[in-house]
Scaffold this motif. Sequence first.
Motif, mmCIF file in Angstrom:
data_model
loop_
_atom_site.group_PDB
_atom_site.id
_atom_site.type_symbol
_atom_site.label_atom_id
_atom_site.label_comp_id
_atom_site.label_asym_id
_atom_site.label_seq_id
_atom_site.Cartn_x
_atom_site.Cartn_y
_atom_site.Cartn_z
ATOM 1 N N ILE A 18 8.387 -41.641 0.740
ATOM 2 C CA ILE A 18 9.209 -40.441 0.631
ATOM 3 C C ILE A 18 9.835 -40.530 -0.748
ATOM 4 O O ILE A 18 10.561 -41.478 -1.045
ATOM 5 N N LEU A 19 9.518 -39.545 -1.576
ATOM 6 C CA LEU A 19 9.949 -39.631 -2.974
ATOM 7 C C LEU A 19 10.920 -38.494 -3.292
ATOM 8 O O LEU A 19 10.706 -37.347 -2.882
ATOM 9 N N THR A 20 11.962 -38.836 -4.008
ATOM 10 C CA THR A 20 12.900 -37.805 -4.455
ATOM 11 C C THR A 20 13.067 -37.943 -5.963
ATOM 12 O O THR A 20 12.922 -39.036 -6.510
ATOM 13 N N LEU A 21 13.320 -36.817 -6.620
ATOM 14 C CA LEU A 21 13.542 -36.895 -8.070
ATOM 15 C C LEU A 21 15.035 -37.090 -8.323
ATOM 16 O O LEU A 21 15.869 -36.390 -7.737
ATOM 17 N N GLY A 22 15.359 -38.059 -9.185
ATOM 18 C CA GLY A 22 16.765 -38.317 -9.516
ATOM 19 C C GLY A 22 17.061 -37.833 -10.919
ATOM 20 O O GLY A 22 16.442 -38.272 -11.888
ATOM 21 N N MET A 23 17.994 -36.898 -11.022
ATOM 22 C CA MET A 23 18.303 -36.330 -12.341
ATOM 23 C C MET A 23 19.255 -37.255 -13.086
ATOM 24 O O MET A 23 20.309 -37.629 -12.545
ATOM 25 N N LYS A 24 18.906 -37.554 -14.315
ATOM 26 C CA LYS A 24 19.780 -38.386 -15.127
ATOM 27 C C LYS A 24 21.095 -37.636 -15.348
ATOM 28 O O LYS A 24 21.097 -36.534 -15.917
ATOM 29 N N PRO A 25 22.233 -38.169 -14.893
ATOM 30 C CA PRO A 25 23.477 -37.388 -14.983
ATOM 31 C C PRO A 25 24.018 -37.328 -16.414
ATOM 32 O O PRO A 25 23.875 -38.281 -17.175
ATOM 33 N N THR A 26 24.609 -36.214 -16.750
ATOM 34 C CA THR A 26 25.151 -36.038 -18.103
ATOM 35 C C THR A 26 26.663 -35.868 -18.085
ATOM 36 O O THR A 26 27.297 -35.771 -19.126
ATOM 37 N N ARG A 27 27.247 -35.818 -16.896
ATOM 38 C CA ARG A 27 28.702 -35.637 -16.769
ATOM 39 C C ARG A 27 29.097 -36.076 -15.362
ATOM 40 O O ARG A 27 28.251 -36.117 -14.457
ATOM 41 N N PRO A 28 30.371 -36.413 -15.169
ATOM 42 C CA PRO A 28 30.804 -36.879 -13.839
ATOM 43 C C PRO A 28 30.968 -35.716 -12.866
ATOM 44 O O PRO A 28 32.064 -35.386 -12.430
ATOM 45 N N GLU A 29 29.850 -35.119 -12.510
ATOM 46 C CA GLU A 29 29.842 -33.919 -11.666
ATOM 47 C C GLU A 29 30.244 -34.281 -10.231
ATOM 48 O O GLU A 29 29.677 -35.212 -9.649
ATOM 49 N N THR A 30 31.200 -33.524 -9.704
ATOM 50 C CA THR A 30 31.624 -33.776 -8.327
ATOM 51 C C THR A 30 30.960 -32.821 -7.339
ATOM 52 O O THR A 30 31.191 -32.904 -6.134
ATOM 53 N N GLY A 31 30.122 -31.937 -7.879
ATOM 54 C CA GLY A 31 29.484 -30.946 -7.008
ATOM 55 C C GLY A 31 28.119 -31.366 -6.486
ATOM 56 O O GLY A 31 27.518 -30.635 -5.708
ATOM 57 N N TYR A 32 27.620 -32.521 -6.905
ATOM 58 C CA TYR A 32 26.300 -32.970 -6.458
ATOM 59 C C TYR A 32 26.401 -34.261 -5.652
ATOM 60 O O TYR A 32 27.322 -35.058 -5.850
ATOM 61 N N GLY A 33 25.403 -34.477 -4.781
ATOM 62 C CA GLY A 33 25.204 -35.794 -4.214
ATOM 63 C C GLY A 33 24.519 -36.693 -5.242
ATOM 64 O O GLY A 33 23.862 -36.202 -6.173
ATOM 65 N N TYR A 34 24.689 -37.995 -5.083
ATOM 66 C CA TYR A 34 24.087 -38.950 -6.015
ATOM 67 C C TYR A 34 23.102 -39.851 -5.266
ATOM 68 O O TYR A 34 23.243 -40.090 -4.059
ATOM 69 N N ILE A 35 22.136 -40.350 -6.014
ATOM 70 C CA ILE A 35 21.170 -41.314 -5.492
ATOM 71 C C ILE A 35 21.375 -42.624 -6.248
ATOM 72 O O ILE A 35 21.308 -42.639 -7.477
ATOM 73 N N GLN A 36 21.653 -43.663 -5.500
ATOM 74 C CA GLN A 36 21.815 -44.974 -6.135
ATOM 75 C C GLN A 36 20.469 -45.700 -6.067
ATOM 76 O O GLN A 36 19.926 -45.917 -4.976
ATOM 77 N N ALA A 37 19.921 -46.043 -7.235
ATOM 78 C CA ALA A 37 18.581 -46.645 -7.283
ATOM 79 C C ALA A 37 18.680 -48.152 -7.518
ATOM 80 O O ALA A 37 19.631 -48.646 -8.115
ATOM 81 N N ASP A 38 17.681 -48.835 -7.020
ATOM 82 C CA ASP A 38 17.531 -50.253 -7.360
ATOM 83 C C ASP A 38 16.531 -50.314 -8.516
ATOM 84 O O ASP A 38 15.319 -50.222 -8.308
ATOM 85 N N LEU A 39 17.054 -50.434 -9.717
ATOM 86 C CA LEU A 39 16.191 -50.348 -10.894
ATOM 87 C C LEU A 39 15.594 -51.711 -11.275
ATOM 88 O O LEU A 39 14.883 -51.822 -12.269
#
Lengths: 355, 355
Positions: B143-164
């Motif tokens: 199951i794959l999801t695209l994670g957008m590289k964040p450019t600001r501390p947006e409080t309106g989105y959910g975040y995905i924490q990745a194991d890089l």
Amino acid sequence: MLHANNHLVIMAGGIGSRFWPMSTAEKPKQFIDVLGVGRSLMQLTYDRFKGITKPESVWVVTNKKYVDLVHEQLPEIPRENILSEPCRRNTAPCIAYVSWRIKKNDPKANIVVTPSDHIVTNEAEFRRVIANSLKFTSETDAILTLGMKPTRPETGYGYIQADLSVPSVRNKEMFRVDQFREKPDLETAKRYISQNNFFWNAGIFIWNVSTIVNAFRIYQPGIARIFEGVMDVLGTSEEQAAIDKVYPECEGISVDYAIMEKAEEIFVCPSDFGWSDLGTWGSLHVQLQHDLYGNAVIGSNVQLFDSKNCIVHTADERKVVVQGLDGYIVAEKDGTLLICKLADEQRIKQFSGEG
Amino acid sequence: MLHANNHLVIMAGGIGSRFWPMSTAEKPKQFIDVLGVGRSLMQLTYDRFKGITKPESVWVVTNKKYVDLVHEQLPEIPRENILSEPCRRNTAPCIAYVSWRIKKNDPKANIVVTPSDHIVTNEAEFRRVIANSLKFTSETDAILTLGMKPTRPETGYGYIQADLSVPSVRNKEMFRVDQFREKPDLETAKRYISQNNFFWNAGIFIWNVSTIVNAFRIYQPGIARIFEGVMDVLGTSEEQAAIDKVYPECEGISVDYAIMEKAEEIFVCPSDFGWSDLGTWGSLHVQLQHDLYGNAVIGSNVQLFDSKNCIVHTADERKVVVQGLDGYIVAEKDGTLLICKLADEQRIKQFSGEG
């Protein structure tokens, strides 16, 4: 009060460009329900004279492109009483045309001339003043103008300086005019209103038809000659063709310059009946009802949030939501929208592309 | 890049109430040419996938009242690929429905699921990421999801924490998800973006049809049972009647809660292709072209004077003049006008009466 010789002349040729987009060249201010009361300013003007003049003694002079609009809005008055100007020539030719036209019908006519786009808030007092004025001009050869008691040092109006020392022997409310004064600067306006003998010139005139026709003959012989020349065809099927031919030959000049500032028997009736020329959005804002925050709204579906000192004017069916504005005009008409600071409303002519 | 088993699912059931009056319940944001480019956001979404999926492998799931609108805007795709939700049940039932429907046609389907109202500014990079993602899910049960590289501390989105620490052995761009995080407060968001392993959840998912169907069976057996039960009639003339009957029985739950936060084989592809969800007027303002004063205008007859940092959005033919505004939204649609401070745009739902 109704007298068979009373006539009303409504001058309805203006283009109201300062009220764009509410007022447009296609449908200027006088034809619009500016106050949201269900009647246009011209209709309200007509209504104010009910019982003073018969409908068949009401005359409207307007640009040819507004003739149908006038007929639609004032179906009570005969179609032939709507006089069509083929071009704009300011107020003197307009008044000359209708004066000769009325003279042909009624050589004893006693006439009130009024702009079509002003308002009066104390109608009872207005009617009293008009009735008294018509009585005065029916008994004298006076050129009479109404002088509005000024309430602020307005620089947008001309002023009438009266000699208040002795009233007319015929009528204690009428005084001789010392001088007409052009729009003053602010300092001068302040000086005027600190005295008690300066009045705003509202452009409302009362005279009998012989007086005004004679005044034209004396002070504007060129204009007088033009209308003498077509006198025979006025009121006939040839009238419009003749007017279309000669009207453009008239000098474009205001009745103030052409007659008032030159004639000698000029009287003023100081008046106080809640007059406004509604010449600016600001003056309209003053006249309309306000909410607790100084907002004035015309339109049945307008909601204001966090806003004050605004004027919102829109067609009935439009839903408008305004949030967070202080001191703005929001005006919407036929798909055109203006948002502008009230303090900057003098720029509206520039915005409209019609100025 | 085009592969016969590639499918695109566009979720187009939202109501876009934050963009009132531009977006209304009758015609929400995804069906509007928000950017003024001549294509609606849904059409732009479709366009981004040209050459990746065939038109007959594009599916749109939407509310029943928008089916005609989708058909009108995407005439290229078969009418039967527009799946009609009889009621709103969030994203999990929507994705389940279309997954079983696709499975019936193509048991080897490899699917991208995307919202219909987001934008992408670097389309080449987007297409590269999508192609690589489809390759990955065609070879794995991820199951794959695209994670957008964040450019600001947006409080309106959910975040995905990745194991890089270690990429997938199959594909060096894919990483395991440690955790999905709900919309954070500002402090938390700042902490997230100070690390390099947090990404915005853009709601774009890639998987093969067996993977997602199995995930529903495991984590949402109730929903799975409902669509198993109608599997026989999917793609037949009885489909709509069956769906209208059973769809309301589904739990209203997002795919994030229903699957993503529960499943174990979840991967994220960190991506950077100029994505915006256009979730607010502010984010639209950022995406549009600006004049020198930070004004963004959609509409061909809009004039701005003494104004800055405004966004004006209106239908093409409207004449709009704005003077003296700083930081406002001016939006006009079908006779409805909104003027609102950009900073107060969260109040728009309240103004619209649709929120």
